[in-house]
Design a protein around this motif. Structure first.
Motif, PDB file in Angstrom:
ATOM      1  N   VAL A 107       0.832  -1.210   0.000  1.00 42.14           N
ATOM      2  CA  VAL A 107       0.000   0.000   0.000  1.00 42.14           C
ATOM      3  C   VAL A 107       0.865   1.257   0.000  1.00 42.14           C
ATOM      4  O   VAL A 107       0.521   2.264  -0.649  1.00 42.14           O
ATOM      5  CB  VAL A 107      -0.980  -0.014   1.187  1.00 42.14           C
ATOM      6  N   ALA A 108       1.985   1.223   0.680  1.00 44.18           N
ATOM      7  CA  ALA A 108       2.884   2.383   0.710  1.00 44.18           C
ATOM      8  C   ALA A 108       3.442   2.709  -0.671  1.00 44.18           C
ATOM      9  O   ALA A 108       3.883   3.837  -0.914  1.00 44.18           O
ATOM     10  CB  ALA A 108       4.033   2.124   1.678  1.00 44.18           C
ATOM     11  N   ARG A 109       3.402   1.743  -1.580  1.00 45.41           N
ATOM     12  CA  ARG A 109       3.984   1.897  -2.924  1.00 45.41           C
ATOM     13  C   ARG A 109       2.946   1.826  -4.043  1.00 45.41           C
ATOM     14  O   ARG A 109       3.302   1.910  -5.218  1.00 45.41           O
ATOM     15  CB  ARG A 109       5.019   0.792  -3.171  1.00 45.41           C
ATOM     16  N   ALA A 110       1.689   1.637  -3.706  1.00 44.87           N
ATOM     17  CA  ALA A 110       0.668   1.350  -4.714  1.00 44.87           C
ATOM     18  C   ALA A 110       0.432   2.515  -5.661  1.00 44.87           C
ATOM     19  O   ALA A 110       0.550   3.687  -5.292  1.00 44.87           O
ATOM     20  CB  ALA A 110      -0.642   0.976  -4.025  1.00 44.87           C
ATOM     21  N   ASP A 207      11.687  -4.097   8.558  1.00 46.87           N
ATOM     22  CA  ASP A 207      11.245  -2.909   9.293  1.00 46.87           C
ATOM     23  C   ASP A 207      10.248  -2.139   8.418  1.00 46.87           C
ATOM     24  O   ASP A 207      10.614  -1.598   7.377  1.00 46.87           O
ATOM     25  CB  ASP A 207      12.442  -2.027   9.646  1.00 46.87           C
ATOM     26  N   PHE A 208       8.995  -2.094   8.852  1.00 50.56           N
ATOM     27  CA  PHE A 208       7.920  -1.454   8.087  1.00 50.56           C
ATOM     28  C   PHE A 208       7.636  -0.031   8.564  1.00 50.56           C
ATOM     29  O   PHE A 208       6.617   0.550   8.170  1.00 50.56           O
ATOM     30  CB  PHE A 208       6.633  -2.284   8.203  1.00 50.56           C
ATOM     31  N   THR A 209       8.505   0.523   9.369  1.00 51.64           N
ATOM     32  CA  THR A 209       8.248   1.844   9.948  1.00 51.64           C
ATOM     33  C   THR A 209       7.973   2.893   8.875  1.00 51.64           C
ATOM     34  O   THR A 209       6.984   3.649   8.959  1.00 51.64           O
ATOM     35  CB  THR A 209       9.436   2.282  10.822  1.00 51.64           C
ATOM     36  N   GLU A 210       8.836   2.971   7.877  1.00 51.60           N
ATOM     37  CA  GLU A 210       8.660   3.982   6.833  1.00 51.60           C
ATOM     38  C   GLU A 210       7.444   3.697   5.969  1.00 51.60           C
ATOM     39  O   GLU A 210       6.797   4.633   5.469  1.00 51.60           O
ATOM     40  CB  GLU A 210       9.927   4.092   5.987  1.00 51.60           C
ATOM     41  N   ASP A 211       7.113   2.423   5.777  1.00 52.64           N
ATOM     42  CA  ASP A 211       5.889   2.073   5.046  1.00 52.64           C
ATOM     43  C   ASP A 211       4.662   2.626   5.769  1.00 52.64           C
ATOM     44  O   ASP A 211       3.789   3.244   5.154  1.00 52.64           O
ATOM     45  CB  ASP A 211       5.751   0.556   4.919  1.00 52.64           C
ATOM     46  N   LYS A 213       4.438   5.075   7.858  1.00 49.31           N
ATOM     47  CA  LYS A 213       4.418   6.529   7.788  1.00 49.31           C
ATOM     48  C   LYS A 213       3.958   7.033   6.420  1.00 49.31           C
ATOM     49  O   LYS A 213       3.344   8.107   6.315  1.00 49.31           O
ATOM     50  CB  LYS A 213       5.813   7.081   8.081  1.00 49.31           C
ATOM     51  N   ALA A 214       4.246   6.270   5.375  1.00 48.89           N
ATOM     52  CA  ALA A 214       3.958   6.709   4.007  1.00 48.89           C
ATOM     53  C   ALA A 214       2.520   6.451   3.576  1.00 48.89           C
ATOM     54  O   ALA A 214       2.038   7.057   2.611  1.00 48.89           O
ATOM     55  CB  ALA A 214       4.911   6.017   3.033  1.00 48.89           C
ATOM     56  N   LEU A 243       0.803   5.724  11.788  1.00 49.64           N
ATOM     57  CA  LEU A 243      -0.132   5.874  10.673  1.00 49.64           C
ATOM     58  C   LEU A 243      -0.770   7.263  10.664  1.00 49.64           C
ATOM     59  O   LEU A 243      -1.161   7.780  11.707  1.00 49.64           O
ATOM     60  CB  LEU A 243      -1.221   4.807  10.767  1.00 49.64           C
ATOM     61  N   LYS A 244      -0.912   7.843   9.468  1.00 45.93           N
ATOM     62  CA  LYS A 244      -1.543   9.159   9.335  1.00 45.93           C
ATOM     63  C   LYS A 244      -3.039   9.098   9.608  1.00 45.93           C
ATOM     64  O   LYS A 244      -3.618  10.025  10.180  1.00 45.93           O
ATOM     65  CB  LYS A 244      -1.314   9.696   7.920  1.00 45.93           C
ATOM     66  N   HIS A 245      -3.666   8.018   9.147  1.00 44.09           N
ATOM     67  CA  HIS A 245      -5.129   7.903   9.238  1.00 44.09           C
ATOM     68  C   HIS A 245      -5.492   6.544   9.828  1.00 44.09           C
ATOM     69  O   HIS A 245      -6.243   5.777   9.218  1.00 44.09           O
ATOM     70  CB  HIS A 245      -5.755   8.077   7.856  1.00 44.09           C
TER      71      HIS A 245
END
Length: 276
Positions: A107-110, A207-211, A213-214, A243-245
């Protein structure tokens, strides 16, 4: 069987049920299972009028028993290839455990327009293994133990996990459901030992931290408070802060495999989120 072939020559099996014009929901299974682990959700949401899709991750189930590419970048690329093949738009992606990591990474890259919402159920993000940056994680020796048990006797290991901590059948007063254990074993033994071995590193050390956040779409985080496989304090309760949302809901006493043992509760909460 419905399959696609990836650019690196891997055959991926998938199910695609329901009206093609309906909103799609794609399910992402945990280790070492298959699309069949989502039967209770696929049938429920099909009955609610949705298009439901689930695939066997590379190396798992009816997909190619790969000896390479058993890591999150390839898993996410496979999802992107399947989403493009099926031309999924405005889809909801729901991932359990390792599948939750796959969802976050995809989803972070979709491609814009492909994803409407996401759900992480008992999911591994942000990262499972203990380190200086993640002091609350599980020691690497836990995952080394998984690898050793798998290499020594995969068939027995794949009975021990569902008979015990996965569904909470090791808790006093919780009756073991023989069919659930056998179905877990059946799904696991369909896949490839090398892929399953490699996937332990993928789900524990990525590590999915940046995912997290994105991700810019609404995300529902669901987690059992008695999850013995992915402890809640080092997963969901950290993920929600990144997560933003994001929205989180936790369930007292529920195990890691709660989408099977408590499907009626989980399905209702998923439906409310998707419709909301």
């Amino acid at each position: 069987m419905s399959t696609i072939t990836t650019t690196d020559g891997i055959t991926l099996f998938y199910k695609d049920w329901g009206p093609r014009e309906a909103q799609p929901i794609m399910f992402h299974h945990g280790w070492p299972l298959s699309a069949d682990d989502w039967d209770a959700q696929m049938l429920f949401f099909l009955g609610e009028g949705y298009r439901v899709i689930a695939h066997d991750r590379r190396g798992h189930g009816r997909s190619s028993q790969t000896d390479t590419g058993n890591e999150m970048d390839s898993y996410a690329a496979d999802v992107a290839a399947l989403a493009a093949h099926l031309d999924l738009k405005n889809a909801v992606h729901i991932g359990h455990s390792t599948g939750g990591g796959e969802v976050a990474h995809y989803v972070a890259r979709a491609t814009p327009g492909r994803v409407a919402k996401a759900v992480l159920i008992g999911a591994v993000p942000p990262v499972m293994v203990k380190s200086e940056a993640n002091p609350g994680g599980l020691p690497i020796e836990v995952f080394d133990g998984f690898r050793a048990a798998l290499a020594a006797d995969r068939a027995q290991f794949f009975l021990d996990v569902p008979s015990g901590p996965f569904y909470g059948f090791n808790r006093p007063g919780t009756p073991l459901i023989e069919g659930v254990v056998r179905n877990w074993w059946r799904q696991g033994m369909m896949g490839g030992a090398k892929a399953h071995y490699d996937c332990i590193k993928a789900f524990s050390e990525t590590d999915f931290t940046e995912d997290l956040k994105a991700i810019d779409v609404p995300v529902l985080v669901l987690h059992g408070e008695d999850d013995q496989i992915v402890p809640i304090d080092d997963s969901a309760r950290i993920a929600i802060t990144l997560l933003k949302h994001g929205t989180i809901k936790t369930y007292p006493g529920f195990p890691h495999g709660m989408a099977t043992t408590h499907a009626d509760v989980i399905n209702a909460d998923l439906l409310a989120f998707i419709r909301g």
